[in-house]
Design a protein around this motif. Structure first.
Motif, short mmCIF file in Angstrom:
data_model
loop_
_atom_site.label_atom_id
_atom_site.label_comp_id
_atom_site.label_asym_id
_atom_site.label_seq_id
_atom_site.Cartn_x
_atom_site.Cartn_y
_atom_site.Cartn_z
N VAL A 1 5.99 -1.19 -3.27
CA VAL A 1 5.96 0.14 -2.65
C VAL A 1 5.20 -0.01 -1.34
CG1 VAL A 1 5.10 2.51 -2.81
CG2 VAL A 1 6.12 1.41 -4.82
N PHE A 2 5.82 0.42 -0.26
CA PHE A 2 5.18 0.41 1.05
C PHE A 2 4.49 1.75 1.24
CE2 PHE A 2 8.74 -2.55 1.38
CZ PHE A 2 8.06 -3.68 1.80
N LEU A 3 3.23 1.69 1.67
CA LEU A 3 2.43 2.90 1.83
C LEU A 3 2.06 3.11 3.28
CD1 LEU A 3 -0.01 2.36 -1.17
CD2 LEU A 3 2.01 3.84 -1.11
N GLY A 4 2.06 4.35 3.69
CA GLY A 4 1.55 4.70 5.00
C GLY A 4 0.03 4.64 4.98
N TYR A 5 -0.55 4.58 6.15
CA TYR A 5 -2.01 4.44 6.27
C TYR A 5 -2.77 5.58 5.59
CZ TYR A 5 -1.82 8.02 9.86
OH TYR A 5 -1.64 9.20 10.52
N ASP A 6 -2.12 6.72 5.36
CA ASP A 6 -2.80 7.88 4.77
C ASP A 6 -2.35 8.16 3.32
OD1 ASP A 6 -0.24 8.67 5.38
OD2 ASP A 6 -0.82 10.54 6.37
N GLN A 7 -1.83 7.13 2.65
CA GLN A 7 -1.33 7.32 1.29
C GLN A 7 -2.18 6.57 0.24
OE1 GLN A 7 2.83 6.14 1.97
NE2 GLN A 7 3.39 8.28 1.66
N LYS B 1 -2.13 0.94 -12.05
CA LYS B 1 -1.94 1.19 -13.48
C LYS B 1 -0.56 0.75 -13.94
CE LYS B 1 -4.36 5.44 -13.62
NZ LYS B 1 -4.27 6.85 -13.95
N MET B 2 0.44 0.99 -13.08
CA MET B 2 1.82 0.66 -13.44
C MET B 2 2.16 -0.80 -13.08
SD MET B 2 3.66 4.21 -12.28
CE MET B 2 5.20 3.95 -13.18
N LYS B 3 1.17 -1.52 -12.55
CA LYS B 3 1.36 -2.92 -12.15
C LYS B 3 2.50 -3.10 -11.15
CE LYS B 3 -0.60 -5.04 -16.31
NZ LYS B 3 -1.47 -4.07 -16.77
N ILE B 4 2.52 -2.20 -10.17
CA ILE B 4 3.52 -2.26 -9.10
C ILE B 4 2.82 -2.74 -7.84
CG2 ILE B 4 5.12 -0.94 -7.65
CD1 ILE B 4 5.53 0.93 -10.06
N GLN B 5 3.35 -3.77 -7.24
CA GLN B 5 2.79 -4.31 -6.01
C GLN B 5 2.94 -3.27 -4.89
OE1 GLN B 5 4.58 -8.06 -4.92
NE2 GLN B 5 3.48 -8.17 -3.00
N TYR B 6 1.99 -3.26 -3.98
CA TYR B 6 2.05 -2.32 -2.85
C TYR B 6 1.51 -3.01 -1.60
CZ TYR B 6 -2.92 -1.71 -3.71
OH TYR B 6 -4.25 -1.94 -3.88
N GLU B 7 1.90 -2.45 -0.49
CA GLU B 7 1.44 -2.96 0.81
C GLU B 7 1.37 -1.79 1.79
OE1 GLU B 7 3.17 -5.82 4.30
OE2 GLU B 7 3.39 -6.50 2.23
N PHE B 8 0.28 -1.74 2.54
CA PHE B 8 0.14 -0.70 3.55
C PHE B 8 0.84 -1.12 4.83
CE2 PHE B 8 -3.33 0.61 0.79
CZ PHE B 8 -3.22 2.00 0.85
#
Length: 125
Positions: A86-92, A101-108
């Motif tokens: 999941v790609f996140l914006g700087y304000d997310q 918790k869901m063990k999902i990788q993310y990147e800002f």
């Protein structure tokens, strides 16, 4: 996958979409449901969810654009699509704990001129 309201798509949104798309083979863009916009931002969106989805699809035709969950915290969309990242914006930042918790990788994704292209600032004009 990425999440956003995308009310009146602007260059900051387009940058966010392009940067995420450049880092994956298939991008799923989740547009926030109208009821959640009200709950999260204390105001209604200026455009309906369908209009916002159409704007994203026009800007990013290769992406799959879907409506987000109707209820805050249900994360049905994550359960349904099971994204690799999941790609996140700087304000997310508020999403990070749930992704962990869901063990999902993310990147800002870094902001694109946040003092110039932030929806709350643009909506004041």
């Amino acid at each position: 996958m990425l999440f956003g309201v995308f009310d009146h798509l602007h260059p900051g949104h387009e940058y966010f979409l392009r940067e995420a798309a450049g880092q994956c083979q298939k991008l799923i863009v989740v547009v926030t449901h109208d009821t959640l916009v009200r709950e999260l931002k204390d105001h209604s969106p200026k455009q309906s969810a369908r209009e916002r989805m159409r704007g994203v699809k026009e800007s990013m035709p290769e992406a799959k654009v879907v409506m987000g969950d109707k209820h805050l915290g249900s994360w049905e969309i994550l359960k349904k699509y099971k994204p690799d990242i999941v790609f996140l914006g700087y304000d997310q930042e508020n999403i990070v704990s749930e992704l962990k918790k869901m063990k999902i990788q993310y990147e800002f994704i870094n902001a694109h001129h946040p003092k110039k292209f932030k929806s709350s600032l643009l909506n004041k004009k």
